[in-house]
Scaffold this active site. Structure first.
Site, PDB file in Angstrom:
ATOM      1  N   HIS A   8       0.842  -1.202   0.000  1.00 50.84           N
ATOM      2  CA  HIS A   8       0.000   0.000   0.000  1.00 50.84           C
ATOM      3  C   HIS A   8       0.875   1.249   0.000  1.00 50.84           C
ATOM      4  O   HIS A   8       1.311   1.718   1.043  1.00 50.84           O
ATOM      5  CB  HIS A   8      -0.921  -0.013   1.239  1.00 50.84           C
ATOM      6  N   HIS A 186      -9.777   1.195  -0.755  1.00 54.96           N
ATOM      7  CA  HIS A 186      -9.592   1.984   0.461  1.00 54.96           C
ATOM      8  C   HIS A 186     -10.924   2.065   1.215  1.00 54.96           C
ATOM      9  O   HIS A 186     -11.948   2.421   0.631  1.00 54.96           O
ATOM     10  CB  HIS A 186      -9.158   3.409   0.118  1.00 54.96           C
ATOM     11  N   GLU A 189     -10.618   4.277   6.806  1.00 55.19           N
ATOM     12  CA  GLU A 189      -9.586   5.235   7.220  1.00 55.19           C
ATOM     13  C   GLU A 189     -10.320   6.451   7.772  1.00 55.19           C
ATOM     14  O   GLU A 189     -10.549   6.558   8.967  1.00 55.19           O
ATOM     15  CB  GLU A 189      -8.677   5.600   6.037  1.00 55.19           C
ATOM     16  N   ASP A 267       2.136   4.108   2.847  1.00 56.08           N
ATOM     17  CA  ASP A 267       1.121   5.003   2.298  1.00 56.08           C
ATOM     18  C   ASP A 267       1.718   6.097   1.392  1.00 56.08           C
ATOM     19  O   ASP A 267       1.724   5.942   0.179  1.00 56.08           O
ATOM     20  CB  ASP A 267       0.282   5.598   3.433  1.00 56.08           C
ATOM     21  N   ASP A 268       2.161   7.191   1.974  1.00 59.04           N
ATOM     22  CA  ASP A 268       2.815   8.295   1.247  1.00 59.04           C
ATOM     23  C   ASP A 268       4.069   8.663   2.033  1.00 59.04           C
ATOM     24  O   ASP A 268       4.107   9.699   2.712  1.00 59.04           O
ATOM     25  CB  ASP A 268       1.881   9.506   1.134  1.00 59.04           C
TER      26      ASP A 268
END
Length: 330
Positions: A8, A186, A189, A267-268
């Site tokens: 991810h 997704h 979250e 993630d980022d």
């Protein structure tokens, strides 16, 4: 070192600030509003999205994207990762003036270069953006299903979980599934447990991106465990973005104890000052996972990877060999 795998990560969100600054010089763009002192700077979710999009807009050619994928995967390998899947967004490519096919080819070149240097395997999961609407998500699914690139092995949906009803996106997932692509989405979250339940009911995914808010509904946690749905958990991202106030409040230990199949992901990464190594370190320090448990997390990721069985077997053998070598050393 425990071998790692990541399922991810948004490829545009993985762009290092130094790489973005280099791209900015190339295209004559000022990025001082969101990058200074070698780091991204933003103060809330909206400014994070603005920084993300501004950085993504500086990748405009096949070679730009090749450099992005190569840099990300090479760094990942240096942290002990043997496998990576990253999310791509044809919508971002088209906004930058590049066709989805050229965008994918560029990223694939970067994957090949990183593999040649480090041995890391990489695959691509095409994503639709939920808040762009059902037609846009269906268009992304059609591209994923028909592009024919061997490294495109999955389809997913990101974006605002509160946008649209899941039934509006069912056709997109049907298109991808009929093409033999792995399915992730997704949910759970910024959306609560209901968003996870709706994703399971309407899309039947093999994996859920995040999924951690499922903890709010015990029956849902039991369902996830019983059905073997894999959660792509991103602890640092969850804390930095305020989904949970701190690691002590993160539900990873509860989900793990309930028998859910969990993986660790960044993630980022540069936006959240993290990386796959830090995610594993957080799981060790805050969630109590020892090296055996962390290796099991990696094994779960490899078992859940959207990859051909021959490659999966080879990756699992690498993991087993590393585990055996560590046991001998101890």
């Amino acid at each position: 070192m425990v071998l790692k795998a990541e399922l991810h990560c948004h490829i545009e969100g993985a762009a290092l600030p130094t790489l973005v600054e280099s791209q900015a010089k190339k295209y004559g763009v000022d990025v001082s509003a969101f990058i200074h002192d070698g780091a991204y700077h933003w103060h809330d979710f909206s400014s994070f999205l603005a920084a993300y999009d501004a950085a993504a807009n500086l990748f405009r050619s096949e070679e730009d994207y090749a450099a992005l994928a190569e840099t990300y995967l090479t760094g990942l390998a240096s942290e002990g990762a043997v496998y990576s899947e990253f999310f791509t967004s044809p919508d971002h490519a088209e906004r930058a003036g590049l066709s989805p096919q050229a965008y994918t080819e560029g990223l694939a070149q970067g994957i090949a270069r990183a593999k040649a240097k480090t041995g890391i395997e990489g695959r691509i999961v095409v994503t639709g953006v939920r808040h762009f609407g059902p037609a846009a998500v269906e268009k992304a699914a059609r591209f994923a299903a028909t592009c024919g690139h061997p490294l495109v092995t999955g389809f997913g949906m990101a974006g605002d979980e509160r946008s649209g009803h899941p039934r509006d996106f069912v056709r997109a997932f049907d298109i991808a599934r009929e093409a033999g692509l792995g399915i992730t989405v997704h949910a759970g979250e910024f959306g609560g447990a209901d968003s996870v339940e709706a994703a399971l009911d309407h899309f039947s995914p093999a994996r859920i991106g995040h999924g951690v808010r499922a903890v709010e509904k015990p029956d849902l946690v039991r369902r996830i465990a019983e059905e073997g749905v894999v959660l792509e958990v991103c602890p640092v991202s969850n804390v930095v973005l305020g989904v949970f106030p701190g690691f002590a409040h993160h539900p990873f230990p509860q989900l793990y104890a309930a028998g859910c199949r969990l993986t660790l992901n960044s993630d980022d990464p540069p936006h959240f000052h993290t990386g796959i190594g830090r995610e594993y370190a957080v799981a060790s320090e805050h969630f109590g996972l020892d090296e055996t448990a962390l290796t099991a997390v990696t094994r779960t990721a490899l078992e859940a990877a959207f990859v051909d069985e021959e490659t999966r077997r080879a990756l699992l053998l690498r993991l087993a060999a590393a585990e055996a070598a560590r046991a001998v050393a101890e």
